[in-house]
Design a protein around this motif. Structure first.
Motif, short mmCIF file in Angstrom:
data_model
loop_
_atom_site.label_atom_id
_atom_site.label_comp_id
_atom_site.label_asym_id
_atom_site.label_seq_id
_atom_site.Cartn_x
_atom_site.Cartn_y
_atom_site.Cartn_z
N VAL A 37 -62.51 47.97 44.86
CA VAL A 37 -62.55 49.10 45.78
C VAL A 37 -62.72 48.51 47.17
O VAL A 37 -63.45 47.53 47.34
CB VAL A 37 -63.74 50.05 45.46
N LEU A 45 -64.20 55.05 50.98
CA LEU A 45 -63.91 54.16 49.87
C LEU A 45 -62.50 54.41 49.32
O LEU A 45 -62.06 55.56 49.22
CB LEU A 45 -64.93 54.37 48.76
N TRP A 47 -60.14 53.21 46.01
CA TRP A 47 -59.93 52.47 44.77
C TRP A 47 -58.60 51.72 44.85
O TRP A 47 -57.60 52.27 45.30
CB TRP A 47 -59.91 53.43 43.59
N VAL A 50 -57.62 48.28 38.69
CA VAL A 50 -58.49 48.19 37.52
C VAL A 50 -57.85 47.25 36.50
O VAL A 50 -56.62 47.17 36.41
CB VAL A 50 -58.73 49.58 36.89
N ARG A 60 -53.79 48.47 36.49
CA ARG A 60 -53.20 49.53 37.29
C ARG A 60 -53.55 49.29 38.75
O ARG A 60 -54.57 48.68 39.06
CB ARG A 60 -53.71 50.91 36.85
N TYR A 96 -64.98 45.37 47.49
CA TYR A 96 -66.04 45.38 46.49
C TYR A 96 -65.44 45.28 45.09
O TYR A 96 -64.42 45.91 44.80
CB TYR A 96 -66.81 46.70 46.54
N GLU A 100 -66.75 49.32 35.70
CA GLU A 100 -66.41 50.68 35.29
C GLU A 100 -67.08 50.96 33.94
O GLU A 100 -66.91 50.19 32.99
CB GLU A 100 -64.89 50.84 35.15
N GLU A 103 -67.18 55.80 30.63
CA GLU A 103 -66.83 57.14 31.06
C GLU A 103 -65.86 57.12 32.23
O GLU A 103 -65.07 58.05 32.40
CB GLU A 103 -68.11 57.89 31.49
N GLY A 104 -65.94 56.07 33.04
CA GLY A 104 -65.04 55.96 34.18
C GLY A 104 -65.71 55.85 35.53
O GLY A 104 -65.05 55.56 36.53
N ASP A 105 -67.01 56.10 35.59
CA ASP A 105 -67.68 55.91 36.88
C ASP A 105 -68.00 54.44 37.07
O ASP A 105 -67.86 53.63 36.15
CB ASP A 105 -68.96 56.75 36.92
N PHE A 106 -68.43 54.09 38.27
CA PHE A 106 -68.68 52.69 38.63
C PHE A 106 -70.19 52.49 38.79
O PHE A 106 -70.76 52.90 39.81
CB PHE A 106 -67.95 52.34 39.93
N ASP A 107 -70.80 51.87 37.80
CA ASP A 107 -72.26 51.86 37.80
C ASP A 107 -72.89 50.66 38.49
O ASP A 107 -74.07 50.73 38.86
CB ASP A 107 -72.81 52.02 36.37
N TRP A 109 -72.10 47.58 41.54
CA TRP A 109 -71.22 47.11 42.60
C TRP A 109 -71.73 45.78 43.14
O TRP A 109 -72.94 45.55 43.19
CB TRP A 109 -71.20 48.11 43.77
N GLY A 110 -70.80 44.95 43.58
CA GLY A 110 -71.20 43.77 44.32
C GLY A 110 -71.50 44.13 45.77
O GLY A 110 -71.36 45.29 46.17
#
Lengths: 119, 108
Positions: A37, A45, A47, A50, A60, A96, A100, A103-107, A109-110
């Motif tokens: 991201v 932000l 995206w 992935v 993708r 960043y 993922e 579920e698909g959220d981003f829990d 991060w760097g």
């Protein structure tokens, strides 16, 4: 403790290339998809890409980077990379990597790495 | 592409009061909606996932609600560390994820 550490950012001329890396630790890396991201200066932000944890060939891209950026991963080294070609001024941003969830959220991060595209 | 629209762009609230942030999707994302908090110079932090589930370690004053196309993040009794930028993120259509443009929550 989950940690993501990006590296490889810097100053590059328009049309140039750069390879970003993200070193992961604290979790079973191969079980998770990883994303990139970016955030342009003062902007929101976006995206970018992935890569699946189960199938490294499953990738993708956002339209803005399709054909110019390539995501890859090395599960043995717990790392994910972003190869960036044909860079443009509008690619200037903090990049960043994030984990993922299923579920698909981003829990996680760097801290990000800054890429500046300028002549 | 699903467009996420956040409102307001900037919200000014007194410490101790409640803040209500909105996020609208251009089409239904069901409950595939997350909220992130970003402080200056820091990475985003996951607050809410699945529209209403708090991430581990997130204080109970943060509450998410909504489904389909309308979502809300409510922060009750604002603390000094809550003044930040908040982003919503839809992940209903893998992998065409999109973020809202952000709401800046500032001290009044």
């Amino acid at each position: 403790e989950v940690q993501l550490v990006e590296s490889g950012g810097g100053l590059v001329k328009p049309g140039g290339s750069l390879r970003l890396s993200c070193a992961a630790s604290g979790f079973t890396f191969s079980l998770y998809s990883m994303v990139w991201v970016r955030q342009a200066p003062g902007k929101g932000l976006e995206w970018l890409s992935v890569i699946s944890g189960r199938d490294e060939s499953e990738t993708r891209y956002a339209d803005s980077v399709k054909g110019r950026f390539t995501i890859s991963r090395d599960n043995a080294k717990s790392s994910v990379s972003l190869h960036m070609n044909s860079l443009r001024a509008e690619d200037t941003a903090i990049y960043y990597c994030a984990r993922e969830t299923h579920e698909g959220d981003f829990d996680y991060w760097g801290l990000g790495t800054l890429v500046t595209v300028s002549s | 592409e699903i467009v996420m629209t956040q409102s307001p762009a900037t919200l000014s609230v007194y410490p101790g009061e409640r803040a209500t942030l909105s996020c609208r999707a251009s089409q239904s994302v069901h409950s595939k909606l997350a909220w992130y908090q970003q402080n200056p110079g820091q990475a985003p932090r996951l607050l809410i996932y699945g529209a209403s589930n708090r991430a581990p370690g997130v204080p109970a004053r943060f509450n998410g609600s909504g489904s389909g196309t309308e979502f809300t993040l409510t922060i009750s009794s604002l603390q000094s560390e809550d003044f930040a930028v908040y982003y919503c993120h839809q992940y209903g259509y893998w992998p065409l994820y999109t973020f809202g443009q952000g709401t800046r929550l500032q001290i009044k």
